[in-house]
Design an enzyme around this catalytic site. Structure first.
Site, mmCIF file in Angstrom:
data_model
loop_
_atom_site.group_PDB
_atom_site.id
_atom_site.type_symbol
_atom_site.label_atom_id
_atom_site.label_comp_id
_atom_site.label_asym_id
_atom_site.label_seq_id
_atom_site.Cartn_x
_atom_site.Cartn_y
_atom_site.Cartn_z
ATOM 1 C CG ASP A 53 -7.635 26.904 16.658
ATOM 2 O OD1 ASP A 53 -8.632 26.702 15.958
ATOM 3 O OD2 ASP A 53 -7.130 26.003 17.363
ATOM 4 C CB ALA A 98 -4.034 27.346 6.252
ATOM 5 C CE LYS A 99 -6.546 25.203 13.682
ATOM 6 N NZ LYS A 99 -8.007 25.291 13.559
ATOM 7 N N GLY A 100 -2.100 26.977 11.870
ATOM 8 C CA GLY A 100 -0.807 27.338 12.417
ATOM 9 C C GLY A 100 -0.796 27.032 13.895
ATOM 10 C CB VAL A 143 0.076 22.684 7.780
ATOM 11 C CG1 VAL A 143 -0.200 21.647 6.698
ATOM 12 C CG2 VAL A 143 1.183 22.185 8.700
#
Ligand code: GLU
Length: 434
Positions: A164, A123-125, A78
């Protein structure tokens, strides 16, 4: 101890409080965005634009498992509107990952980058998987396929992933390798948190804990205290929790309790952190450490202490336990550890909270330094990285504290106000493009 100036928050009915406690991390981030937007008197179009991310990508990742069967994993990335620069944020591997969680974390990354004055938005995945039950080769296949699937939307000028929960240098190296091979050129600036041999930065591994330590130091100064007279309880003893414990221990603080997924340990005279780290290496858990007694993970948060450091997962401090928390200050090293309702209870009880978007920003800050170094192919020594990290963390803390004191809002709203204001300014000068 400094007396906190309090702004009045309207009291809510019990039904509304119950509803608030059930809402997700994403709604919590939106709630604080709305509060900040209201106080900053943002224009309607800016509010509407900033409230939602730009893009949500869902990919399917078929992986051949070691027993020959094929398993499908769902992966996400995202991205927020790239108003201040490229998107930035980690990739997590966890059985509970959902697109809503990844979206919330991407939004939080935006406010985190902005509060730190970094030229990034969030952003993050994530991949919904259980890496604990997968072999190294299975994780490698899954990582490379995920990298290939998100390749069209990532890049050193577009979106720069990082580690992460349950990802680290190893996964970052596979991603650099996969995409560099596709592009026929070595692309170190593509991800941060890489091994040093591939262009990783000095000090990246311990950066979130080190940044949290600087925020704790500023918090103590503000409250007229110091590490020597401070008892600290830390939930989580992974990379983040361990480094936080180590730096505070080195300054003479007493770390009286820590925990990992297997449970917690407690010693009111303080735990010997280097010895505990050795015990963890030898046995795989903090549990069973010689000079300590067992404590349940949920009771750990309620132990008598000066400083509580949630350094594990989200939604740990809730309406159920916020009243029983005895700490004078909370340094949020996890993302989203406090629910909205718990936040209100802590505020009313006068607990000083250094919010996640500020307290755990050390990781992304050194990621920024890593990206800068990769672009120049010029690498800094450990002392320079630490000096710059201290500067960024201290200045950000002072910006937020200034907002907190000037406007009489709690630290989380203050952090959102600093942060949202900067993104809104960029939106205003760039325009809506519609
Ligand atoms: N995953 C870390 C965070 O949540 C680091 C992100 C990054 O370095 O880009 O802040």
């Amino acid at each position: 101890m400094a007396v906190e100036k309090k702004a009045k928050r309207p009291r809510k009915s019990t039904t509304e409080l119950r509803r608030l406690n059930e809402i997700s991390m994403l709604d919590t981030a939106r709630y604080f965005f709305d509060v900040a937007a209201e106080r900053l008197e943002l224009e309607d179009w800016v509010r509407k634009m900033l409230r939602f991310p730009k893009r949500k990508l869902i990919v399917n990742i078929p992986v051949q498992m070691d027993d020959g069967t094929i398993q499908n994993f769902e992966g996400f990335r995202v991205q927020y509107h790239p108003l201040l620069g490229p998107c930035k944020g980690g990739i997590r591997y966890h059985p509970d990952v959902t697109v809503e969680e990844v979206e919330a974390l991407a939004v939080l990354m935006t406010w985190k980058c902005s509060v730190m004055n970094l030229p990034f938005v969030g952003a993050k995945g994530g991949i919904r998987c259980n890496p604990a039950e997968m072999s190294k080769v299975e994780i490698e296949r899954m990582t490379r396929r995920y990298a290939a699937e998100i390749a069209p939307i990532i890049g050193p000028d577009q979106d720069i992933p990082a580690p992460d929960v349950y990802t680290g240098e190893r996964e970052m190296a596979w991603i650099v390798d996969t995409i560099s091979m596709h592009n026929h050129s070595f692309m170190p600036g593509l991800v941060t948190g890489k091994p040093k041999v591939l262009g990783g930065s000095e000090g990246r591994e311990g950066a979130t804990g080190r940044g949290g330590f600087y925020v704790a130091q500023e918090t103590l100064k503000h409250l007229g205290m110091n590490f020597r007279d401070t008892n600290i309880v830390i939930q989580g003893f992974g990379n983040v929790g361990y480094h936080m414990a180590k730096y505070c221990f080195d300054q003479g603080a007493k770390i009286t309790a820590v925990s990992d997924v297997n449970g917690g340990i407690h010693n009111s005279n303080g735990l010997d952190i280097p010895k505990l780290k050795q015990h963890l290496k030898d046995t795989g858990s903090v549990v069973g450490f010689a000079d300590s007694e067992r404590v349940e993970n949920k009771d750990l948060l309620e132990l008598d202490c000066d400083m509580l450091v949630p350094a594990a997962l989200e939604n740990q401090i809730t309406e159920e336990n916020a009243d029983r928390i005895k700490a004078k200050m909370i340094i949020e090293l996890a993302n989203g550890p406090t629910t909205l309702e718990a936040d209100r209870i802590l505020y009313e009880r006068g607990v000083f909270v250094a919010p996640d978007i500020l307290a755990n920003a050390g990781g992304v800050t050194v990621s920024y330094f890593e990206w800068v170094q990769d672009r120049a192919f010029y690498f800094w020594d450990a002392g320079t990285v630490d000096h710059m990290l201290k500067r960024y963390m201290t200045e950000a803390f002072q910006r937020v504290l200034g907002m907190h004191l000037d406007h009489g809002v709690e630290m989380r709203t203050a952090a959102y106000m600093v942060s949202v204001n900067r993104v809104a300014e960029a939106a205003r000068v760039r325009g809506l493009y519609a």
